[in-house]
Design an enzyme around this catalytic site. Sequence first.
Site, PDB file in Angstrom:
ATOM      1  N   GLY A   1       0.817  -1.211   0.000  1.00 45.33           N
ATOM      2  CA  GLY A   1       0.000   0.000   0.000  1.00 45.33           C
ATOM      3  C   GLY A   1       0.848   1.256   0.000  1.00 45.33           C
ATOM      4  O   GLY A   1       1.927   1.322  -0.600  1.00 45.33           O
ATOM      5  N   SER A   2       0.377   2.263   0.719  1.00 46.28           N
ATOM      6  CA  SER A   2       1.046   3.561   0.680  1.00 46.28           C
ATOM      7  C   SER A   2       2.430   3.537   1.304  1.00 46.28           C
ATOM      8  O   SER A   2       3.220   4.462   1.087  1.00 46.28           O
ATOM      9  CB  SER A   2       0.181   4.610   1.383  1.00 46.28           C
ATOM     10  OG  SER A   2      -0.053   4.229   2.721  1.00 46.28           O
ATOM     11  N   ALA A   3       2.788   2.484   2.066  1.00 42.37           N
ATOM     12  CA  ALA A   3       4.156   2.390   2.590  1.00 42.37           C
ATOM     13  C   ALA A   3       5.165   2.311   1.444  1.00 42.37           C
ATOM     14  O   ALA A   3       6.321   2.729   1.585  1.00 42.37           O
ATOM     15  CB  ALA A   3       4.296   1.179   3.508  1.00 42.37           C
TER      16      ALA A   3
ATOM     17  N   THR B   1       5.205   4.053  -1.132  1.00 41.00           N
ATOM     18  CA  THR B   1       5.546   5.369  -1.685  1.00 41.00           C
ATOM     19  C   THR B   1       6.899   5.853  -1.170  1.00 41.00           C
ATOM     20  O   THR B   1       7.479   6.767  -1.757  1.00 41.00           O
ATOM     21  CB  THR B   1       4.455   6.403  -1.340  1.00 41.00           C
ATOM     22  OG1 THR B   1       4.271   6.475   0.077  1.00 41.00           O
ATOM     23  CG2 THR B   1       3.143   6.035  -2.013  1.00 41.00           C
TER      24      THR B   1
END
Length: 484
Positions: A216-218, A220
Amino acid sequence: MNIPLRRVALVCGALLFSLLANITYLQTLGVRRFGADPRDQRALLARFAHPRGDILTYDGRTIVRSRPSRRGPYEYRRVYTNGEMYAPVTGHIALHQATGVEQAENGVLSGDDPKVRMRRLINDGDAGGADVRLTIRERVQWAAYQGLRSTGRPGAAVAVDPATGAILALASYPSYDPGAYSTLNADRLVRVDQRLSHDPSRPLLNRALERSYPPGSAFTVVTAAAALASGEYTPVSRVVAPGRLPLPGGSRHLSNPGGRPCGDGTVALSRAFRGSCDTAFAGLGLHLGQDALRAQAEAFGFGADDLAVPLRAVPSTFPAGLDRAGTALTATGRHLVRATPLMVAMLSAAVANEGVLMRPYLVQDVRLPDGSIINRADASPYRVTLAAPDARQLAAMMAAVTRPGGAGEAIAIPGVEVAAGSAPAALPGVEPAAAGSLRDQAVLTAFAPADVPEVAVGVVLEQAPPDDPSAAAIARAILQAALS
């Protein structure tokens, strides 16, 4: 008479030669086959004839020890303190199997390691094993396990010292009591193993090391690192951040929460990171291309199959052969990219240590009962993930995430500046065909203090929405325990 005697002598000689050849075979080539025969109890009797070494936390608390069995042919059995909390680390030893540190450090724990055997025989003649002291801190492990347990959801949490790679906590939930495997009754052991192996919650699975998830956004953190390393971007560079980004090759779209643009549709890279702007990072992925993203992911350790702490971790993976739509989604941590909870913690650990990722490890030292140390862990670099100036810029971007108004504000600790990976406020609108095999889970990566890092964490909660506050609460509790 000479001829019959000579024939008898030749037959006896042949029989003697055959006997010697068979004995030689049994003692050399055949020893493994006979040793593996379940009817051979000699190895088991030898395994439990002497006390194995203790397993201790870094703080010195004994969590695994041997005690006299007082029954049966086996003289000693293992006893596990707070077994469920430490099971992903210690594992267990049973009549015919071993897992975790019990397996990885079996040589020194059993005393079979030549160095241990020689020192013990010289010092006191005792044939027992040496003690293994872990890097695990009791307070940090407790915070990690109790945090996971309080949610009632499957998940894992890992805490790492960024400067050394020492693992401060490694927790998985649901867990099991290793003491159930220390029974010396074979029939009872079979029932225990069948019950735990067929439990649908999979308590024997070490989720921190043996399962990978869409980060997920980790992820990024990786995309932002690739952008900074390319030389085309700085934290103040403007990136396009519409509310709805068309994905190449079809009519699919990626949407921010509520379909809203970030800022006025064009924002600084640092602001896109702080606000977890998915369309901005998808656009970055399209601009950088899959090769740049893959190279940066591999710099963090994705795709590596050599990671053992000494427990082996399954590889975190970055997909091959992406189309442009897949590249855009992967840049936001979706599609086919996968990371273990250990890797999620390593993302922050690398940034916190100015781009140098230290090799993670679980065993601090091995010592004899007299206190003499025969093995000690040496901190060593594992990978250089990005240049120090880029790492410092990325660390500053991560620190802004937890400030008021940032997507990771829930992880903030009063009086301590926390740096975190971009955390979504809600599940973005992605069409199922674009999302691929995305499943609901909350994933967080963070480190603290932001200016002088002491601990990095990775938290994964299964069956939870990405914005589940429980993940932030677990990460915050772990950070506080490590810093107290």
